[in-house]
Every structure is written in C-alpha cells, then in structure tokens.
Design a protein around this motif. Structure first.
Motif, PDB file in Angstrom:
ATOM      1  N   PHE A   1     181.293  -7.484  56.190  1.00  0.00           N
ATOM      2  CA  PHE A   1     179.869  -7.201  56.183  1.00  0.00           C
ATOM      3  C   PHE A   1     179.663  -5.824  55.553  1.00  0.00           C
ATOM      4  CE2 PHE A   1     181.273  -9.542  59.895  1.00  0.00           C
ATOM      5  CZ  PHE A   1     180.488 -10.684  59.858  1.00  0.00           C
ATOM      6  N   ILE A   2     178.798  -5.748  54.544  1.00  0.00           N
ATOM      7  CA  ILE A   2     178.585  -4.504  53.816  1.00  0.00           C
ATOM      8  C   ILE A   2     177.098  -4.164  53.817  1.00  0.00           C
ATOM      9  CG2 ILE A   2     178.785  -3.319  51.594  1.00  0.00           C
ATOM     10  CD1 ILE A   2     181.144  -5.146  50.942  1.00  0.00           C
ATOM     11  N   TYR A   3     176.773  -2.995  54.347  1.00  0.00           N
ATOM     12  CA  TYR A   3     175.398  -2.477  54.279  1.00  0.00           C
ATOM     13  C   TYR A   3     175.395  -1.376  53.235  1.00  0.00           C
ATOM     14  CZ  TYR A   3     170.874  -0.620  55.756  1.00  0.00           C
ATOM     15  OH  TYR A   3     169.564  -0.213  55.786  1.00  0.00           O
ATOM     16  N   SER A   4     174.641  -1.580  52.153  1.00  0.00           N
ATOM     17  CA  SER A   4     174.670  -0.667  51.009  1.00  0.00           C
ATOM     18  C   SER A   4     173.259  -0.449  50.492  1.00  0.00           C
ATOM     19  CB  SER A   4     175.541  -1.261  49.893  1.00  0.00           C
ATOM     20  OG  SER A   4     175.379  -0.581  48.687  1.00  0.00           O
TER      21      SER A   4
ATOM     22  N   GLU B   1     161.702  -4.598  56.365  1.00  0.00           N
ATOM     23  CA  GLU B   1     160.944  -3.859  57.368  1.00  0.00           C
ATOM     24  C   GLU B   1     160.967  -2.357  57.065  1.00  0.00           C
ATOM     25  OE1 GLU B   1     159.175  -5.084  59.805  1.00  0.00           O
ATOM     26  OE2 GLU B   1     159.715  -7.170  59.379  1.00  0.00           O
ATOM     27  N   PRO B   2     159.814  -1.685  57.056  1.00  0.00           N
ATOM     28  CA  PRO B   2     159.786  -0.239  56.793  1.00  0.00           C
ATOM     29  C   PRO B   2     160.684   0.555  57.743  1.00  0.00           C
ATOM     30  CG  PRO B   2     157.580  -1.141  56.689  1.00  0.00           C
ATOM     31  CD  PRO B   2     158.459  -2.255  57.189  1.00  0.00           C
ATOM     32  N   ALA B   3     160.728   0.170  59.003  1.00  0.00           N
ATOM     33  CA  ALA B   3     161.578   0.887  59.960  1.00  0.00           C
ATOM     34  C   ALA B   3     163.050   0.738  59.603  1.00  0.00           C
ATOM     35  CB  ALA B   3     161.316   0.379  61.370  1.00  0.00           C
ATOM     36  N   ASP B   4     163.441  -0.432  59.108  1.00  0.00           N
ATOM     37  CA  ASP B   4     164.837  -0.657  58.713  1.00  0.00           C
ATOM     38  C   ASP B   4     165.178   0.141  57.453  1.00  0.00           C
ATOM     39  OD1 ASP B   4     164.912  -2.376  60.843  1.00  0.00           O
ATOM     40  OD2 ASP B   4     164.869  -4.205  59.625  1.00  0.00           O
ATOM     41  N   MET B   5     164.214   0.295  56.567  1.00  0.00           N
ATOM     42  CA  MET B   5     164.446   1.059  55.337  1.00  0.00           C
ATOM     43  C   MET B   5     164.741   2.523  55.631  1.00  0.00           C
ATOM     44  SD  MET B   5     164.320  -0.761  52.545  1.00  0.00           S
ATOM     45  CE  MET B   5     163.913   0.433  51.272  1.00  0.00           C
ATOM     46  N   ALA B   6     164.313   2.987  56.793  1.00  0.00           N
ATOM     47  CA  ALA B   6     164.534   4.393  57.155  1.00  0.00           C
ATOM     48  C   ALA B   6     165.949   4.647  57.659  1.00  0.00           C
ATOM     49  CB  ALA B   6     163.523   4.814  58.217  1.00  0.00           C
ATOM     50  N   TYR B   7     166.726   3.603  57.859  1.00  0.00           N
ATOM     51  CA  TYR B   7     168.107   3.769  58.337  1.00  0.00           C
ATOM     52  C   TYR B   7     168.896   4.582  57.311  1.00  0.00           C
ATOM     53  CZ  TYR B   7     172.695   2.412  60.219  1.00  0.00           C
ATOM     54  OH  TYR B   7     173.963   2.408  60.765  1.00  0.00           O
ATOM     55  N   PRO B   8     169.487   5.720  57.686  1.00  0.00           N
ATOM     56  CA  PRO B   8     170.050   6.631  56.680  1.00  0.00           C
ATOM     57  C   PRO B   8     171.485   6.330  56.273  1.00  0.00           C
ATOM     58  CG  PRO B   8     170.192   7.643  58.838  1.00  0.00           C
ATOM     59  CD  PRO B   8     169.487   6.321  59.036  1.00  0.00           C
ATOM     60  N   SER B   9     172.191   5.513  57.035  1.00  0.00           N
ATOM     61  CA  SER B   9     173.631   5.362  56.852  1.00  0.00           C
ATOM     62  C   SER B   9     173.970   4.126  56.034  1.00  0.00           C
ATOM     63  CB  SER B   9     174.321   5.299  58.215  1.00  0.00           C
ATOM     64  OG  SER B   9     173.987   6.420  59.012  1.00  0.00           O
TER      65      SER B   9
ATOM     66  N   ARG C   1     179.562   5.626  56.667  1.00  0.00           N
ATOM     67  CA  ARG C   1     179.065   6.782  55.921  1.00  0.00           C
ATOM     68  C   ARG C   1     177.754   7.235  56.552  1.00  0.00           C
ATOM     69  NH1 ARG C   1     178.718   3.063  50.959  1.00  0.00           N
ATOM     70  NH2 ARG C   1     177.271   4.643  50.191  1.00  0.00           N
ATOM     71  N   PRO C   2     177.702   8.398  57.139  1.00  0.00           N
ATOM     72  CA  PRO C   2     176.461   8.849  57.787  1.00  0.00           C
ATOM     73  C   PRO C   2     175.277   8.885  56.835  1.00  0.00           C
ATOM     74  CG  PRO C   2     178.294  10.233  58.453  1.00  0.00           C
ATOM     75  CD  PRO C   2     178.805   9.359  57.344  1.00  0.00           C
ATOM     76  N   LEU C   3     175.515   9.277  55.582  1.00  0.00           N
ATOM     77  CA  LEU C   3     174.464   9.301  54.571  1.00  0.00           C
ATOM     78  C   LEU C   3     174.802   8.241  53.519  1.00  0.00           C
ATOM     79  CD1 LEU C   3     173.932  13.149  54.153  1.00  0.00           C
ATOM     80  CD2 LEU C   3     172.571  11.537  55.505  1.00  0.00           C
ATOM     81  N   GLY C   4     173.954   7.247  53.427  1.00  0.00           N
ATOM     82  CA  GLY C   4     174.268   6.095  52.603  1.00  0.00           C
ATOM     83  C   GLY C   4     174.374   6.363  51.122  1.00  0.00           C
TER      84      GLY C   4
END
Length: 302
Positions: A171-174, A238-246, A259-262
């Motif tokens: 699973f990759i969040y990028s 979702e706008p709230a999800d877009m704010a996720y920084p990592s 990675r703390p900062l994506g």
C-alpha cells in the motif's frame, strides 16, 4: 539451510581455507581482476565464514562476517548465479549476526549488486567509493528498530525491501507518484517481478494529485496499464484528507517506510513492526474508502 541442489553451512577458516580459495580466487581474482594480495587479509582468520556447497559437496559460494559487524567476500561461481545461492549465503550471515545480538550489520556492496542487498533490507549510507578498482556503496541493515532514510537512493532501497518482503499486498500513499523514486528503473523492475510472481498480488496507490503523473509521463503508469489486475489507483477527494502532511508505504508482513513530510524522502523504515504497520494500513484504508478510483489511468494511450 537446504535446497534441492545446494546447502549453506559455517566453515572454519583454518581447516577450510582451500575451499574458500576455490570460490573467492575464481570470482574476485580471476573474474574481477582483484590483486591476490588484496583478496586475502588479516581479518580472514578472525571472521565467521559460511560456504555454499552443491549436492556433491563442492564449494560454489562464500561469505564472511567480520568482527567489525560487516558482511563481505560474498561470491558465487558463475554457473550458480541467479539460483538463490547468494540469498542463502546472505541470510545465513544475517542469522549469525542476530545470534550474536548485534543491532545491525553493514557491507560494502559493488554498485551492480545494490539491488540484491536492497531486497534484503540493506539501505545505502553515504557516497559511493572505489575499492580494489571497483565502485562500491556502503549499506546497512538494522535488526532492532527503524533505519533512517535520508535520500532518494535509500528510499528506493526501502521500497524494494518492502516489495520483496510482502506476502501479497503493498500500500503506497503518495502525493504524485514521487518522481525520483517510483520511477526508478530498479524499483519498476521489482514491481514487475512482484506483480507477475505473486499469486493474488495487489499494489494499491493512493494519490493526492492524479494529474501530475500523467503530465510527467510517469513510467509506472504504462506498467500498471499492462497489469491492471495488480495495480489499483485512487485519488484523495475529501479536503480534510488532503491536509494529511505525510506519505508512506506499508506491506502486509509488518514492514513500512514512513515520511513525515510527503514532499520529502527523509523518514524511517522498519521491516518487522506489525503494530506500526497495522496502524498505517488502517489509516490507508480509511482514506481509500473515501477516495475516487482513477479510471482515467486505464484509458491512457501510452
């Protein structure tokens, strides 16, 4: 450590040096033109050595573990390469290091072999250098806790290890398929092997920006198009999800790279932390369920 065609066992240096010579001098001295006086050093009698033998007991591969907690002199005869001998030697040496209670081991990898060591969780440290006329890279494997990831080369190594050590799922969040990492040739080849070699393999990629990879002609997209049953893409809505920084990658066997900062590659990776990996998969799943499928990727004319 047994196989149908070979096995790996410890070997005493004093009594087994001739068998070690039959591999190391062929590979290093004859093939790679390493001077004989550089191949054998004062550390050899102090090291723990392992040897691979074929079914007739003939030596086909070697490796050693030095008192400085370094793996070295990994060599496999040409006829046996690509048949798992190197993997078995490396695993045997890492097992010895664990039994000694060591927190980590390092090695000087020939640059051509970086991908091999990355698949076993070794991460590059520092700049490349020349040793015996051959370009090398220092690499480290931690056994207790996370290893620091400092740059794109280390990021590629971490993702390569996560792929190798996955059962079926990655699973990759990028933000936008991470140019400099997810377009690396070695990683793309690893993904291709994973997709074609694991039954039921799935790679889910969750993006904040699905347009940028298309604009940048990301080489991952044509690969995914050829293997649509494996690669699944969704975009955050979702706008709230877009704010996720990592950003992160996590597999189904307890490994992760976070990675703390994506937008940066600096972070940490660990290969056996089921609790942290489970938490990241849970976060991923919540985002995934609220995101939209990237149906436009299926129709790319690439």
């Amino acid at each position: 450590m047994a196989d149908r065609d070979f096995h790996v066992e410890p070997i005493d240096y004093a009594s087994g040096v001739e068998d070690l010579r039959r591999v190391r001098e062929v590979v290093f001295v004859q093939e790679q033109q390493v001077p004989l006086e550089l191949e054998w050093d004062e550390l050899d009698p102090q090291c723990r050595h392992v040897i691979a033998r074929d079914r007739h007991g003939q030596p086909i591969g070697t490796g050693r573990l030095t008192p400085q907690r370094r793996i070295g002199r990994m060599a496999v005869l040409a006829a046996w390469r690509g048949r798992g001998v190197g993997d078995a030697l490396l695993l045997a040496l890492m097992q010895q290091a664990r039994q000694l209670g060591w927190a980590d081991v390092s090695l000087h990898a020939q640059v051509s072999a970086e991908g091999f060591y990355a698949r076993h969780g070794f991460v590059p440290l520092g700049e490349r250098f020349h040793e015996a006329g051959i370009e090398h890279q220092t690499m480290q494997r931690r056994f207790d806790g996370a290893v620091a990831i400092d740059d794109s080369r280390a990021a590629v190594a971490a993702l390569t290890a996560l792929l190798q050590q996955s059962r079926r799922s990655l699973f990759i969040y990028s933000r936008a398929l991470d140019p400099g990492v997810l377009d690396a040739t070695a990683l793309l080849e690893g993904m291709r092997r994973f997709a074609q070699g694991r039954r039921g393999a799935v790679i889910q990629l969750l993006l904040q920006d699905a347009d940028a990879p298309q604009r940048n002609l990301s080489p991952l997209l044509p690969l995914a198009q050829r293997l649509p049953s494996v690669f699944q893409f969704r975009q955050i809505q979702e706008p709230a999800d877009m704010a996720y920084p990592s950003a992160y990658a996590v597999n189904d066997l307890g490994g992760y790279y976070f990675r703390p900062l994506g937008q940066r590659f600096e972070g940490e990776a660990e290969w056996d932390n089921p609790g942290k990996a489970r938490h990241l998969r849970d976060v991923f799943q919540r985002f995934w369920e609220r995101s939209r499928p990237c149906s436009e990727y299926r129709a790319l004319g690439l």
